[in-house]
Design a protein around this motif. Structure first.
Motif, PDB file in Angstrom:
ATOM      1  N   MET A   1       0.851  -1.186   0.000  1.00 24.83           N
ATOM      2  CA  MET A   1       0.000   0.000   0.000  1.00 24.83           C
ATOM      3  C   MET A   1       0.892   1.242   0.000  1.00 24.83           C
ATOM      4  SD  MET A   1      -3.115   0.787   2.562  1.00 24.83           S
ATOM      5  CE  MET A   1      -4.155   2.173   2.309  1.00 24.83           C
ATOM      6  N   THR A   2       0.561   2.178  -0.838  1.00 26.41           N
ATOM      7  CA  THR A   2       1.311   3.422  -0.942  1.00 26.41           C
ATOM      8  C   THR A   2       1.077   4.272   0.298  1.00 26.41           C
ATOM      9  OG1 THR A   2       0.881   3.325  -3.302  1.00 26.41           O
ATOM     10  CG2 THR A   2       1.735   5.386  -2.455  1.00 26.41           C
ATOM     11  N   ASP A   3       2.087   5.043   0.676  1.00 29.87           N
ATOM     12  CA  ASP A   3       1.941   5.928   1.817  1.00 29.87           C
ATOM     13  C   ASP A   3       0.810   6.918   1.610  1.00 29.87           C
ATOM     14  OD1 ASP A   3       3.993   4.780   3.265  1.00 29.87           O
ATOM     15  OD2 ASP A   3       5.500   6.183   2.539  1.00 29.87           O
ATOM     16  N   ILE A   4       0.125   7.206   2.708  1.00 28.98           N
ATOM     17  CA  ILE A   4      -0.971   8.168   2.699  1.00 28.98           C
ATOM     18  C   ILE A   4      -0.466   9.461   3.322  1.00 28.98           C
ATOM     19  CG2 ILE A   4      -3.235   8.711   3.681  1.00 28.98           C
ATOM     20  CD1 ILE A   4      -3.736   5.655   3.726  1.00 28.98           C
ATOM     21  N   THR A   5      -0.761  10.576   2.664  1.00 31.64           N
ATOM     22  CA  THR A   5      -0.406  11.889   3.172  1.00 31.64           C
ATOM     23  C   THR A   5      -1.667  12.731   3.251  1.00 31.64           C
ATOM     24  OG1 THR A   5       1.724  11.744   2.061  1.00 31.64           O
ATOM     25  CG2 THR A   5       1.033  13.930   2.781  1.00 31.64           C
ATOM     26  N   ILE A   6      -1.869  13.399   4.395  1.00 29.67           N
ATOM     27  CA  ILE A   6      -2.976  14.348   4.510  1.00 29.67           C
ATOM     28  C   ILE A   6      -2.359  15.719   4.726  1.00 29.67           C
ATOM     29  CG2 ILE A   6      -5.010  15.091   5.800  1.00 29.67           C
ATOM     30  CD1 ILE A   6      -5.475  12.177   6.578  1.00 29.67           C
ATOM     31  N   SER A   7      -2.714  16.652   3.854  1.00 33.82           N
ATOM     32  CA  SER A   7      -2.191  18.003   3.997  1.00 33.82           C
ATOM     33  C   SER A   7      -3.348  18.987   4.126  1.00 33.82           C
ATOM     34  CB  SER A   7      -1.307  18.369   2.806  1.00 33.82           C
ATOM     35  OG  SER A   7      -2.037  18.281   1.603  1.00 33.82           O
ATOM     36  N   HIS A   8      -3.078  20.057   4.847  1.00 35.45           N
ATOM     37  CA  HIS A   8      -4.049  21.136   5.000  1.00 35.45           C
ATOM     38  C   HIS A   8      -3.638  22.251   4.050  1.00 35.45           C
ATOM     39  CE1 HIS A   8      -6.008  24.340   7.797  1.00 35.45           C
ATOM     40  NE2 HIS A   8      -6.781  24.051   6.777  1.00 35.45           N
ATOM     41  N   GLN A   9      -4.571  22.699   3.265  1.00 37.90           N
ATOM     42  CA  GLN A   9      -4.329  23.804   2.325  1.00 37.90           C
ATOM     43  C   GLN A   9      -5.255  24.952   2.712  1.00 37.90           C
ATOM     44  OE1 GLN A   9      -4.979  21.903  -1.487  1.00 37.90           O
ATOM     45  NE2 GLN A   9      -2.999  20.861  -1.407  1.00 37.90           N
ATOM     46  N   PRO A  10      -4.854  25.726   3.737  1.00 36.72           N
ATOM     47  CA  PRO A  10      -5.758  26.759   4.260  1.00 36.72           C
ATOM     48  C   PRO A  10      -6.140  27.822   3.241  1.00 36.72           C
ATOM     49  CG  PRO A  10      -3.582  26.914   5.290  1.00 36.72           C
ATOM     50  CD  PRO A  10      -3.592  25.667   4.464  1.00 36.72           C
ATOM     51  N   GLU A  11      -5.254  28.118   2.299  1.00 37.49           N
ATOM     52  CA  GLU A  11      -5.593  29.132   1.299  1.00 37.49           C
ATOM     53  C   GLU A  11      -6.722  28.667   0.382  1.00 37.49           C
ATOM     54  OE1 GLU A  11      -2.537  26.380   0.259  1.00 37.49           O
ATOM     55  OE2 GLU A  11      -2.394  27.919   1.789  1.00 37.49           O
ATOM     56  N   GLN A  12      -6.874  27.354   0.212  1.00 40.71           N
ATOM     57  CA  GLN A  12      -7.988  26.797  -0.563  1.00 40.71           C
ATOM     58  C   GLN A  12      -9.126  26.305   0.339  1.00 40.71           C
ATOM     59  OE1 GLN A  12      -4.786  25.396  -1.608  1.00 40.71           O
ATOM     60  NE2 GLN A  12      -4.581  26.694  -3.404  1.00 40.71           N
ATOM     61  N   GLN A  13      -8.939  26.424   1.643  1.00 35.25           N
ATOM     62  CA  GLN A  13      -9.898  25.945   2.645  1.00 35.25           C
ATOM     63  C   GLN A  13     -10.276  24.492   2.383  1.00 35.25           C
ATOM     64  OE1 GLN A  13     -13.163  28.740   3.210  1.00 35.25           O
ATOM     65  NE2 GLN A  13     -11.785  30.215   4.155  1.00 35.25           N
ATOM     66  N   ARG A  14      -9.230  23.643   2.442  1.00 36.03           N
ATOM     67  CA  ARG A  14      -9.477  22.220   2.229  1.00 36.03           C
ATOM     68  C   ARG A  14      -8.362  21.377   2.833  1.00 36.03           C
ATOM     69  NH1 ARG A  14      -8.290  20.835  -4.099  1.00 36.03           N
ATOM     70  NH2 ARG A  14      -6.059  21.221  -4.052  1.00 36.03           N
ATOM     71  N   PHE A  15      -8.698  20.115   3.046  1.00 32.42           N
ATOM     72  CA  PHE A  15      -7.734  19.088   3.414  1.00 32.42           C
ATOM     73  C   PHE A  15      -7.665  18.128   2.236  1.00 32.42           C
ATOM     74  CE2 PHE A  15      -9.044  20.731   7.467  1.00 32.42           C
ATOM     75  CZ  PHE A  15      -7.873  20.716   8.210  1.00 32.42           C
ATOM     76  N   VAL A  16      -6.459  17.636   1.956  1.00 32.36           N
ATOM     77  CA  VAL A  16      -6.269  16.730   0.823  1.00 32.36           C
ATOM     78  C   VAL A  16      -5.538  15.482   1.304  1.00 32.36           C
ATOM     79  CG1 VAL A  16      -5.228  16.454  -1.451  1.00 32.36           C
ATOM     80  CG2 VAL A  16      -6.157  18.673  -0.785  1.00 32.36           C
TER      81      VAL A  16
END
Length: 82
Positions: A1-16
């Motif tokens: 399984m590929t690594d999972i990354t969660i990032s916060h992009q406050p300028e776009q008001q979203r989490f990815v």
């Protein structure tokens, strides 16, 4: 399984959440001390793996640490607020 990354992009008001070349997204809007999680998108290859839940729990945890009053117009996120 590929690594999972969660990032916060406050300028776009979203989490990815990123895994491989695909992204799942949790969008929100801020209004003063309130946050509304209004949209979740999970690509077909992510569905049924619990990745949307990881993404939503991450976003909600962040909102709680920021002491926002949490709302959800997204039906998926609403499940976690009950």
């Amino acid at each position: 399984m590929t690594d999972i990354t969660i990032s916060h992009q406050p300028e776009q008001q979203r989490f990815v959440l990123t895994q491989g070349n695909a992204e799942a997204v949790l969008d929100y809007t801020l209004n003063g001390s309130s946050i509304n999680f209004h949209h979740t998108f999970v690509p077909p290859e992510f569905r049924g793996k619990g990745l949307a839940e990881k993404l939503v729990r991450h976003g909600l945890a962040w909102a709680n640490t920021q002491q926002y009053q949490v709302h959800a117009s997204c039906s998926y996120v609403q499940r976690f607020l009950r």
